[in-house]
Design a protein around this motif. Sequence first.
Motif: not given
Lengths: 312, 386, 247
Positions: A110-117, A121-126, A143-148
Amino acid sequence: MIEIEAITKRYGDTTVVDDVSMTIAPHTITVIVGTSGSGKTTLMRMINRLVEPSEGTIRIDGADNHAIPGHELRRRIGYAIQGHGLFPHRTVAQNIATVPTLLGWERRRIDAKVEELLSLFQLDAAAFGPRYPHELSGGQQQRVGVARALAAEPNILLMDEPFGALDPVIRAKAQDDLLAIQRHFGTTIVLVTHDMEEAFHLADKIAVMDKGKIVQYAAPEEMLVNPATDFVETLIGAGERPFRLLSVGTTGEAAEAGTADGEPLAADASQRDALSALLWSGRDALPVVGADGEPIGRVTLAGLARRAARPQ
Amino acid sequence: MTLRIDKLGVVIAALLAYGAFVAPFANFRANRIVPGEARTILEALPSGLGAALLVFVAVSLVVIVLKTPTLLRLVLGLAATLALALLIGLSARYLTPPENTYARVAPASGFWLTSFAFVLLTADALTRLRLSPYARIALLAAVAAAAAGLLLSGAWDGLSILKEYASRADTFWLEASRHVVLALGSLAAAALFGLPIGILCHRVEALRAGVLNVLNIIQTIPSIALFGLLIAPLGWIAVHVPGASAIGIRGIGAAPAFVALFLYSLLPVVANTVVGLAGVPRDANEAARGIGMTDRQRLFGVELPLAFPVILTGIRIVLVQNIGLATIAALIGGGGFGVFVFQGIGQTAMDLVLLGAVPTVALAFAAAVVLDAATELSNSKPGRAA
Amino acid sequence: MRRFLPNLLRLATLAVLVVFLFRPELFEPLLKPLVQANAPAIYNQGSLLSLTLSHLATVFAATLAATIVAVGLAILVTRPIGAEFLPLSRSLVNIGQTFPPVAVLALAVPAVGFGEKPTLIALFLYGLLPIFENAMTGLSTLPPAIVEAARGTGMTGWQRLTKVELPLALPVVLAGIRLSVTISLATATIGSTVAAKTLGEVIIAGLQSNNLAFVLQGGLVVAVLAVLIYDAFSALERVLARRAGRG
């Protein structure tokens, strides 16, 4: 592949969707357009059974979508809506992880997927992962809505006016991002909008709905050339036709041999953008460069004018 | 026609069935304070009548469980409630031995449950009908008239609560008037002072938080303590301020109760005035200023009329609250229906408790219905509200 | 500094309350002027601490029961299966609020007799209303886009309720509980007229023996408890509301 067969939805005496049949090819973007109350959203919501049909069947990759419980079906289909619908009490990362968590993925996956997405979407995961939705701008929330919606790697993504709440500048950027994402994952996207501009920009095929029926289901160029009814013609807007025609082709396709002076155009920009650049710069021709920056030719006013004319 | 089940009806029917067929209808006691003996419907009513009531309940169950027209349900609810009211009075006469003045008959849980079920049915039908404010007030008046009719006709005279009343008829009306004077008088005083304070708080932002905080803290002081605390200062005033005792200010009695109720009432009045005034649309205020209204004209011509519905909601809260709290006044000799409640508690005479509690609840309920209707009316035509 | 001062004040109030409950005799000089020469200035017919604890326990038990029942009912009437109950529940809540707490208490005595029970019942019944109303408001005014998104992501009805709807409605529900607790703390004192062990005993003893010090200490302990609990709830609501993005 989504096969919609003779689907009908009635609420009491009103028929909202009336005996609609259509087949949506895999890895394409299909845009359903229509005025409000035309039944376009209801039609889409029957694909993931947020609305249960009164009659008819929908098959996804050959299997009836009633073969499994509605909530399990929805976990396999991405869903993004206007105003993003992010859960305000969960962080960005938790929001994106919603469906994978429901599916019982391992924490690390899950963590890997969240980071990838997020990075896709050009959002810094950290920086963005631990934030709450209300701490983001409108464009970031969208963008987060689409990533979800994409988190569980669905084959199909349904989008209900996903860019409706964005201002024009951010909307154009979001649309381009969506096209890039679609190419990246090969997702089958069904998008509902009332914005014809958006439809022509994004769609492989457009379905026009009116009073619960599909009045035309065709590729954008086809629809421009042969509008099935007066309604479709009005919707397209007679004055907009040449520009819509240009907006569905890329500059690369319109490139002719030769060279020209001036600011070069990207090959994947639309022909409409190219025309706009030509008119604004006051030139007859501009150079075209590929993704690698190498020149591949030029576009000319005359060439674009020919392409914008009614096809014979 | 297909028969469909009404879910809410199932719950009401379950209450009704239990109340009518299982629970006791009336409670018979040989005298005022001994424990009672339960009587079922068949035992509590003359034979034919008891059976008829059970048949009527059985038919009602069917009407209630199925989806039936709302109007039918309303008529059934009202008719049944009236019938029960008549029957409990009849039961009291039937169960009391002739010439026996010690025996007491009171409604038992079965009567209360069946009545509650029918009242629920009525309330649900009324909710579904969405009556207009005038219709609601008319209905309230009709119910009050029916209750008054039953009381005056003597139909309930056999009931224990009315026997308690009969032996205290004079004090009852005295305490009733004291209760109403306490509740309404303190409301009037609170409105008189609360409105200007609210307007001031609205205009002077620096005052707002402080005033509202103090009023909030007053609300947290338990009523019996506040009543008690006011005894000393008022007693001092009565002795030391010339003329104070002549107008009824005393350490114990109605004065501290009145002041306490007044203090409790200030918060809802002030807070709602502030909220109401803050809710006046900017445009309306700007427009008023734009056409050259003075501050005073703006306040009375624009702000107060627009804030009126919210202020009225505050008044409703206060009135309902005061009618309830006025019961406590009895503890410090202030009178009111609380006299019967606390006397009853002291003598473990529950009928006496009811003699105090029932009118209090009825008054509070009537006040709520009337003021809710008024608020709705003022909301629907704000232009005429002032 | 603006945030610091009220908190310091609260802490000081709490400290004074705790000291008063454990060593009330320290405050005797302050209360002495309020009583006649030889009357006691500090409540002496029982321990203030144990009365306070049983007062709080009564309020806590009644509020807990009221919360469980009220939130349960609110959940029921906001589900499709209970939708038919919604209109009537709304009007019942409205009618119920016109019942004065004293009357509820008085009416509970005939049903269950004297002692803690009528107080518990009265506090429970009266506490139901604000919690039920707030829970219903909280659950039925969630942003439609969020509820829609929860369905769209494939949550089951239970998951939507526990993971999205209840967490989002929590601040509003808490506001209802806060209201209910504040009313109950004050109303519980009246319970002592029907022999419940609460701080009302102190006040009533004061009223009966004309001892102003008793009335004052009973009333103030209740008021301070109410203010502190009210503040604690408000702070908790603010934190939750901020996290829920409603702040």
